[in-house]
Design a protein around this motif. Sequence first.
Motif, mmCIF file in Angstrom:
data_model
loop_
_atom_site.group_PDB
_atom_site.id
_atom_site.type_symbol
_atom_site.label_atom_id
_atom_site.label_comp_id
_atom_site.label_asym_id
_atom_site.label_seq_id
_atom_site.Cartn_x
_atom_site.Cartn_y
_atom_site.Cartn_z
ATOM 1 N N ILE A 27 30.037 2.664 37.201
ATOM 2 C CA ILE A 27 30.948 1.625 37.693
ATOM 3 C C ILE A 27 30.209 0.696 38.651
ATOM 4 O O ILE A 27 30.335 -0.532 38.589
ATOM 5 C CB ILE A 27 32.159 2.262 38.393
ATOM 6 N N TYR A 41 29.720 -3.454 38.122
ATOM 7 C CA TYR A 41 30.233 -4.415 39.095
ATOM 8 C C TYR A 41 29.113 -5.163 39.816
ATOM 9 O O TYR A 41 29.193 -6.373 40.019
ATOM 10 C CB TYR A 41 31.127 -3.708 40.116
ATOM 11 N N GLY A 64 32.866 -3.355 43.440
ATOM 12 C CA GLY A 64 33.421 -2.333 42.554
ATOM 13 C C GLY A 64 34.600 -1.565 43.083
ATOM 14 O O GLY A 64 34.991 -0.545 42.493
ATOM 15 N N SER A 103 37.832 -1.956 43.026
ATOM 16 C CA SER A 103 38.942 -1.734 42.101
ATOM 17 C C SER A 103 38.595 -0.642 41.094
ATOM 18 O O SER A 103 39.447 0.166 40.710
ATOM 19 C CB SER A 103 39.316 -3.030 41.367
ATOM 20 N N GLY A 104 37.338 -0.585 40.669
ATOM 21 C CA GLY A 104 36.896 0.468 39.770
ATOM 22 C C GLY A 104 36.866 1.820 40.447
ATOM 23 O O GLY A 104 37.260 2.838 39.860
ATOM 24 N N TYR A 105 36.403 1.861 41.703
ATOM 25 C CA TYR A 105 36.366 3.122 42.443
ATOM 26 C C TYR A 105 37.779 3.650 42.686
ATOM 27 O O TYR A 105 38.034 4.854 42.584
ATOM 28 C CB TYR A 105 35.669 2.944 43.795
ATOM 29 N N ALA A 145 40.417 3.066 40.859
ATOM 30 C CA ALA A 145 40.942 3.570 39.585
ATOM 31 C C ALA A 145 40.392 4.958 39.289
ATOM 32 O O ALA A 145 41.132 5.859 38.880
ATOM 33 C CB ALA A 145 40.567 2.603 38.456
ATOM 34 N N LEU A 146 39.099 5.145 39.504
ATOM 35 C CA LEU A 146 38.459 6.431 39.242
ATOM 36 C C LEU A 146 39.010 7.514 40.159
ATOM 37 O O LEU A 146 39.306 8.630 39.720
ATOM 38 C CB LEU A 146 36.943 6.304 39.417
ATOM 39 N N VAL A 172 34.495 -6.465 33.414
ATOM 40 C CA VAL A 172 34.961 -6.061 34.738
ATOM 41 C C VAL A 172 36.428 -6.446 34.928
ATOM 42 O O VAL A 172 37.243 -5.657 35.416
ATOM 43 C CB VAL A 172 34.095 -6.711 35.833
ATOM 44 N N ALA A 219 38.779 -4.246 32.835
ATOM 45 C CA ALA A 219 38.900 -2.912 33.432
ATOM 46 C C ALA A 219 39.808 -2.953 34.659
ATOM 47 O O ALA A 219 40.667 -2.082 34.848
ATOM 48 C CB ALA A 219 37.519 -2.377 33.805
ATOM 49 N N ALA A 220 39.622 -3.975 35.495
ATOM 50 C CA ALA A 220 40.441 -4.089 36.703
ATOM 51 C C ALA A 220 41.894 -4.340 36.354
ATOM 52 O O ALA A 220 42.804 -3.784 36.967
ATOM 53 C CB ALA A 220 39.899 -5.210 37.579
ATOM 54 N N LYS A 247 43.543 -1.174 35.067
ATOM 55 C CA LYS A 247 43.734 -0.243 36.181
ATOM 56 C C LYS A 247 44.917 -0.665 37.057
ATOM 57 O O LYS A 247 45.761 0.163 37.440
ATOM 58 C CB LYS A 247 42.451 -0.188 36.998
#
Length: 247
Positions: free
Chosen positions: A18, A22, A29, A31-33, A35-36, A236, A239-240, A243
Amino acid sequence: MMSDLPYFWVFLCILPVIAFLYAGVGHGGASGYLALMSLFSIAPETMKPTALLLNLFVAGTAFYFYYKEGYFNKRLFLSFAVASIPMAFLGGMIEVDTRIYKIILGVLLIFAILKMLNIFGKESDIIYKVKIWQGLLVGGLIGFFSGLIGIGGGIILSPIILLLHWGKMKEAAAVSALFIWVNSAAGLAGQFSTGITLNSQSFLMVALAIIGGLLGSYYGSKKMSNKGVRYMLVVVLIAASIKLILI
């Protein structure tokens, strides 16, 4: 402890991926973190400060590489940062239910995705200067919600810069990287002022995120063409958006 969670090692393997994705487009990143961390049922009180902490290192790394390649526009950055920094601090002090906001933001990101794919027309070569009121309004709003949710705001700022023709692709990435850094620092400071502390496992996550961030920043700033960065940004944003709407 996060290390007691089931399949925590899978979480640690996905994290640098991720960060790579990003950082390649100048983002931290968060928003990715988030979500994870949601998928792995990490406690909400841990998610927000941890995401901002990871942002500091990954966005800082991304900014270094983009700045080194000469893509940073100081005036463009200051147009947004003047208002975003104090508003991110304020947002970091507030704890509210952000579910409705996340859904709205996820829907809005779809329009940015369509623009990146030239659905709304091809990107213009004409660049406009940001007016003072525009920078204060955009920077202030993004800064506040950045601190409120636990993101740096680059996922919102990059599309706005490109949609309104305020900068080129890699210029937007460089500005967004530093924008994310200052907002994350301000948001984290706002949280610390309310007594929130970091989990000890957060620093292990930082080490892994730095690895992914270094690789992503290098390839994003030096190796990839503008077209490659555009499609990377689309990934990106998709994915965001997923999420924000579904998680």
